[in-house]
Design a protein around this motif. Structure first.
Motif, PDB file in Angstrom:
ATOM      1  N   GLY A  52      42.824  43.205  38.908  1.00 19.40           N
ATOM      2  CA  GLY A  52      42.679  43.523  40.328  1.00 19.40           C
ATOM      3  C   GLY A  52      42.795  42.297  41.204  1.00 19.40           C
ATOM      4  O   GLY A  52      43.462  42.311  42.241  1.00 19.40           O
ATOM      5  N   LEU A  53      42.158  41.216  40.780  1.00 19.00           N
ATOM      6  CA  LEU A  53      42.208  39.973  41.548  1.00 19.00           C
ATOM      7  C   LEU A  53      43.622  39.428  41.597  1.00 19.00           C
ATOM      8  O   LEU A  53      44.166  39.145  42.673  1.00 19.00           O
ATOM      9  CB  LEU A  53      41.267  38.941  40.913  1.00 19.00           C
ATOM     10  N   TYR A  54      44.260  39.295  40.438  1.00 14.37           N
ATOM     11  CA  TYR A  54      45.599  38.715  40.406  1.00 14.37           C
ATOM     12  C   TYR A  54      46.635  39.611  41.059  1.00 14.37           C
ATOM     13  O   TYR A  54      47.586  39.131  41.683  1.00 14.37           O
ATOM     14  CB  TYR A  54      46.002  38.406  38.962  1.00 14.37           C
ATOM     15  N   ARG A  55      46.472  40.913  40.919  1.00 14.90           N
ATOM     16  CA  ARG A  55      47.422  41.829  41.542  1.00 14.90           C
ATOM     17  C   ARG A  55      47.405  41.659  43.057  1.00 14.90           C
ATOM     18  O   ARG A  55      48.452  41.671  43.706  1.00 14.90           O
ATOM     19  CB  ARG A  55      47.095  43.273  41.152  1.00 14.90           C
ATOM     20  N   SER A  56      46.230  41.481  43.616  1.00 13.51           N
ATOM     21  CA  SER A  56      46.124  41.282  45.060  1.00 13.51           C
ATOM     22  C   SER A  56      46.607  39.904  45.479  1.00 13.51           C
ATOM     23  O   SER A  56      47.275  39.745  46.494  1.00 13.51           O
ATOM     24  CB  SER A  56      44.674  41.470  45.514  1.00 13.51           C
ATOM     25  N   LEU A  57      46.274  38.890  44.681  1.00 14.15           N
ATOM     26  CA  LEU A  57      46.651  37.522  45.040  1.00 14.15           C
ATOM     27  C   LEU A  57      48.143  37.274  44.894  1.00 14.15           C
ATOM     28  O   LEU A  57      48.736  36.514  45.663  1.00 14.15           O
ATOM     29  CB  LEU A  57      45.883  36.531  44.171  1.00 14.15           C
ATOM     30  N   LEU A  58      48.770  37.891  43.882  1.00 15.89           N
ATOM     31  CA  LEU A  58      50.170  37.620  43.592  1.00 15.89           C
ATOM     32  C   LEU A  58      51.124  38.664  44.151  1.00 15.89           C
ATOM     33  O   LEU A  58      52.338  38.459  44.133  1.00 15.89           O
ATOM     34  CB  LEU A  58      50.374  37.523  42.074  1.00 15.89           C
ATOM     35  N   GLY A  59      50.606  39.779  44.637  1.00 15.80           N
ATOM     36  CA  GLY A  59      51.446  40.867  45.123  1.00 15.80           C
ATOM     37  C   GLY A  59      52.044  40.609  46.487  1.00 15.80           C
ATOM     38  O   GLY A  59      51.833  39.553  47.104  1.00 15.80           O
ATOM     39  N   PRO A  60      52.803  41.564  47.008  1.00 18.62           N
ATOM     40  CA  PRO A  60      53.497  41.403  48.286  1.00 18.62           C
ATOM     41  C   PRO A  60      52.561  41.191  49.471  1.00 18.62           C
ATOM     42  O   PRO A  60      52.969  40.614  50.479  1.00 18.62           O
ATOM     43  CB  PRO A  60      54.299  42.713  48.429  1.00 18.62           C
ATOM     44  N   GLN A  61      51.328  41.652  49.373  1.00 22.94           N
ATOM     45  CA  GLN A  61      50.357  41.462  50.451  1.00 22.94           C
ATOM     46  C   GLN A  61      49.362  40.354  50.110  1.00 22.94           C
ATOM     47  O   GLN A  61      48.325  40.230  50.749  1.00 22.94           O
ATOM     48  CB  GLN A  61      49.598  42.777  50.702  1.00 22.94           C
ATOM     49  N   GLY A  62      49.700  39.546  49.135  1.00 25.80           N
ATOM     50  CA  GLY A  62      48.784  38.521  48.666  1.00 25.80           C
ATOM     51  C   GLY A  62      48.849  37.232  49.451  1.00 25.80           C
ATOM     52  O   GLY A  62      49.222  37.215  50.627  1.00 25.80           O
ATOM     53  N   SER A  63      48.512  36.142  48.794  1.00 29.44           N
ATOM     54  CA  SER A  63      48.398  34.845  49.452  1.00 29.44           C
ATOM     55  C   SER A  63      49.459  33.887  48.940  1.00 29.44           C
ATOM     56  O   SER A  63      49.472  33.520  47.766  1.00 29.44           O
ATOM     57  CB  SER A  63      47.005  34.251  49.192  1.00 29.44           C
ATOM     58  N   ALA A  64      50.363  33.459  49.842  1.00 25.60           N
ATOM     59  CA  ALA A  64      51.380  32.480  49.471  1.00 25.60           C
ATOM     60  C   ALA A  64      50.722  31.169  49.042  1.00 25.60           C
ATOM     61  O   ALA A  64      51.215  30.470  48.163  1.00 25.60           O
ATOM     62  CB  ALA A  64      52.327  32.243  50.643  1.00 25.60           C
ATOM     63  N   ARG A  65      49.594  30.864  49.656  1.00 29.09           N
ATOM     64  CA  ARG A  65      48.877  29.634  49.318  1.00 29.09           C
ATOM     65  C   ARG A  65      48.387  29.674  47.877  1.00 29.09           C
ATOM     66  O   ARG A  65      48.520  28.705  47.131  1.00 29.09           O
ATOM     67  CB  ARG A  65      47.687  29.461  50.265  1.00 29.09           C
TER      68      ARG A  65
END
Length: 210
Positions: free
Chosen positions: A110-123
């Motif tokens: 869940g964490l990585y999916r959100s961080l790495l997905g299209p709505q995630g964080s480029a940073r």
């Protein structure tokens, strides 16, 4: 590459408790919704602090996200195998450590999916890519015979195209796998990915000798 603020001194337990509360709140929230939908107010409420307290420690949700996943990323990077097609121990299974890499991703999907997905964080994506690039750079130098003392584990590495290419490929495979809700097991992913990484490493090694 943007970095998070330094950790508080070991004796500052109150600050550490606040950091833990904020990071834990974000991890809980990101399991339920995309990172881009989470506000500072959401995190503060979940952590039981006010927004002023949040801004005393982090600039924004993205900086908090990077801090929250740092320890997880460290574990993830440490699980990466050395790209050595002929390990010293003939009975060693280098792909096994790659299984651990994908198991770590699955555990925090869940964490990585959100961080790495299209709505995630480029940073955060840039941070993870940099950490993997550095790990691959170190592994390649060690495999080439460099002294361990001469290879510092740092993200401040020279322009190493093979390492960056490998890191990008591995991160791309991992991201696609997560976004598809992990249709294959970590073992299957390792078995599919390991030969590709080794083939790339061999090609780069042969190129370097010509």
């Amino acid at each position: 590459m943007t970095t998070t603020r330094q950790n508080p001194p070991a004796g500052d337990r109150r600050v550490r408790r606040t950091h833990a509360a904020l990071q834990g709140a974000l991890i809980k929230l990101v399991e339920e919704q995309d990172l881009g939908q989470i506000s500072v107010a959401d995190v503060a409420e979940q952590a039981g602090v006010n927004r002023t307290t949040f801004y005393d420690h982090y600039q924004d949700v993205h900086e908090l996200a990077e801090a929250a996943c740092t320890s997880t990323i460290d574990t993830l990077i440490e699980s990466l195998p050395a790209l050595d097609p002929a390990p010293a121990d003939p009975e060693a299974d280098p792909a096994r450590s790659l299984v651990a890499f994908f198991e770590n991703l699955a555990e925090h999907a869940g964490l990585y999916r959100s961080l790495l997905g299209p709505q995630g964080s480029a940073r955060v994506i840039d941070h993870i890519r940099g950490r993997i690039s550095a790990a691959v750079h170190v592994a390649m130098r060690l495999n080439a015979g460099a002294s361990p003392d001469s290879v510092a584990p740092t993200t401040d590495i020279p322009h190493d195209v093979p390492a960056v290419f490998t890191a990008g490929a591995l991160l791309g495979v991992a991201t696609d796998w997560l976004q598809r809700d992990s249709p294959r097991t970590p073992t299957e992913m390792a078995e599919l990915t390991w030969p590709l990484l080794v083939a790339h490493h061999l090609a780069d090694t042969q190129h370097a000798k010509t």
